[in-house]
Design an enzyme around this catalytic site. Structure first.
Site, PDB file in Angstrom:
ATOM      1  N   LYS A 214      10.906 -35.008  24.872  1.00  0.00           N
ATOM      2  CA  LYS A 214      10.113 -34.513  26.002  1.00  0.00           C
ATOM      3  C   LYS A 214      10.573 -33.134  26.459  1.00  0.00           C
ATOM      4  O   LYS A 214       9.819 -32.415  27.118  1.00  0.00           O
ATOM      5  CB  LYS A 214      10.167 -35.505  27.163  1.00  0.00           C
ATOM      6  CG  LYS A 214       9.410 -36.806  26.923  1.00  0.00           C
ATOM      7  CD  LYS A 214       9.477 -37.710  28.154  1.00  0.00           C
ATOM      8  CE  LYS A 214       8.579 -38.934  28.033  1.00  0.00           C
ATOM      9  NZ  LYS A 214       9.131 -39.986  27.174  1.00  0.00           N
TER      10      LYS A 214
ATOM     11  N   SER B 113      10.620 -40.439  32.883  1.00  0.00           N
ATOM     12  CA  SER B 113      10.332 -40.379  31.448  1.00  0.00           C
ATOM     13  C   SER B 113       9.004 -41.049  31.136  1.00  0.00           C
ATOM     14  O   SER B 113       8.847 -41.732  30.117  1.00  0.00           O
ATOM     15  CB  SER B 113      11.462 -41.041  30.642  1.00  0.00           C
ATOM     16  OG  SER B 113      11.511 -40.540  29.345  1.00  0.00           O
TER      17      SER B 113
ATOM     18  N   SER C 177      13.093 -40.120  24.003  1.00  0.00           N
ATOM     19  CA  SER C 177      12.480 -39.279  25.038  1.00  0.00           C
ATOM     20  C   SER C 177      13.133 -37.921  25.220  1.00  0.00           C
ATOM     21  O   SER C 177      12.628 -37.107  25.992  1.00  0.00           O
ATOM     22  CB  SER C 177      12.471 -40.019  26.377  1.00  0.00           C
ATOM     23  OG  SER C 177      11.502 -41.051  26.366  1.00  0.00           O
TER      24      SER C 177
END
Length: 420
Positions: free
Chosen positions: A104, A159, A101
């Site tokens: 991101k 997340s 993640s």
């Protein structure tokens, strides 16, 4: 007396002999242990400097500099000055690994400037169809409305892959978002990165590096809203709408434990984000920014020992501590390069940084990947976003005396955060 002396000498000789025997054995054991650690199997990029393409730990300690922390297990890590771009130390920093993640950050840096935070969106079933099984979720529901602001809180704090996919739908779809992210990565000279999914979910051939993730964080932190989301510890998120009743909200907390101090991890003094991640394939990943005594450092750690509880946070914190103590006492081993447009705007040519042409896969194949679907992404994304950011910075700076990579104006929010 001679007999006693003889006995003492015999004992001392035996002791010295045992040390001589044991010391090489210990060294051999250490070498064997190191040999078991995964290592890059192919050449790495030299973007940012030749040293950054070398296998293993790179650091130049000067007089009075502290040694690096012991027992670092991350497969790849980097410590850099967020404003000057100097890389203070690195370990396999261009090793291409699954990012989880932390990708991101690139998603947010690409998409965030194109969507108004007050815009409301009614989620459709197809918006959530591509969310991977076992994904981290914030709790977005179809047939419910959310503001862009709500969704970004879901991305940064929880997340939430569900929030990512809804924002990607608003941007023009997952394919358009992936293409724009890849273009933006290329613009930032993050040439280790291959984007397949916008949320960092494990996907074949999706990779990044500690170096690239640090570039994404540094770029994102130029944006006030990015900084605010990344530094938010907790917030309220809209819940389900029951017929005839007022819609309720529920609390969400940032999964960055160095920011919140959750689950037994101590809050880090001066921390201001940015993003953590985990998947089975990637292990734990983390990029953080912290300020202390007027100095702002970035750290990224990828895939530390999974057997050590909270290793990614412990190692990131110890590297930050080292970086603050070592600043000014080490010779940089590389630099965080500026975006391509910053180099162009300063009149230094249009080529990527030195060593970029040595990046595996960064040739025609990469150029084709970042050049596809340009028309699919909304205006203002990718290169144009970076150009607008750079233009604003260059107005403040004096005619390229300091390029963007030499002094990024990081950041009011970082300096305002209270000590922890």
């Amino acid at each position: 007396m001679p007999a006693l002396k003889k006995t003492v000498m015999t004992v001392l000789s035996a002791a010295l002999l045992s040390v001589c025997v044991l010391s090489p054995a210990s060294a051999v054991d250490k070498d064997k242990k190191d040999d078991k650690q995964p290592k890059p199997t192919g050449p790495m990029s030299t973007v940012g400097g030749e040293r950054l393409g070398a296998v293993g730990t790179q650091v130049d300690l000067g007089p009075g500099a502290p040694v690096l922390p012991k027992d670092l297990t991350g497969r790849s890590w980097i410590v850099a000055d967020a404003e000057s771009g100097d890389v203070l130390a690195a370990h396999n920093s261009h090793w291409r690994l699954p990012p989880a993640s932390t990708l991101k950050m690139l998603f947010a840096d690409t998409v965030l400037p194109t969507l108004q935070p007050t815009t409301s969106y009614l989620v459709k079933e197809q918006d959530l169809a591509g969310v991977g099984e076992g994904s981290s979720l914030v709790g977005v529901k179809e047939d419910h409305s959310y503001t862009v602001h709500d969704l970004w809180l879901g991305v940064f704090l929880q997340s939430g892959n569900d929030a990512v996919h809804v924002l990607a739908s608003m941007y023009g779809g997952v394919d358009a978002t992936v293409a724009a992210m890849q273009r933006h990565a290329y613009e930032l000279q993050a040439l280790d990165t291959r984007v397949v999914s916008p949320d960092g979910y494990d996907a074949q051939n999706q990779v990044s590096s500690a170096y690239d993730l640090t570039l994404f964080a540094r770029s994102g932190l130029q944006k006030a809203d990015f900084r605010e989301y990344a530094a938010t510890a907790s917030a309220q998120f809209p819940g389900e709408q029951e017929k005839g009743k007022k819609r309720q909200s529920f609390g969400i907390q940032n999964t960055n434990r160095l920011l919140t101090g959750a689950d037994g991890v101590e809050q880090y003094q001066g921390i201001a984000g940015v993003k953590n991640g985990y998947t089975t394939h990637a292990g734990n990943t983390f990029t953080g920014v912290a300020e202390r005594n007027g100095r702002v450092l970035l750290v990224t750690v990828m895939h530390p020992d999974p057997e050590v509880s909270h290793a990614v946070y412990k190692e990131a914190a110890s590297l930050l501590d080292w970086g603050f103590s070592a600043s000014g006492k080490v010779k940089p081993v590389g630099t965080l390069v500026p975006p391509k447009s910053a180099v162009t705007a300063a009149g230094e040519g249009t080529e990527p940084a030195a060593g970029a042409n040595k990046t595996p896969g960064a040739g025609k194949e990469n150029q084709a990947a970042v050049g596809t679907s340009v028309a699919a992404a909304p205006a203002g994304s990718g290169v144009w976003i970076a150009l607008s950011v750079v233009a604003g910075v260059l107005v403040v700076l004096t005619a390229g005396v300091f390029l963007v990579n030499r002094r990024w104006p990081l950041p009011d929010l970082v300096r305002r955060l209270p000590r922890r």
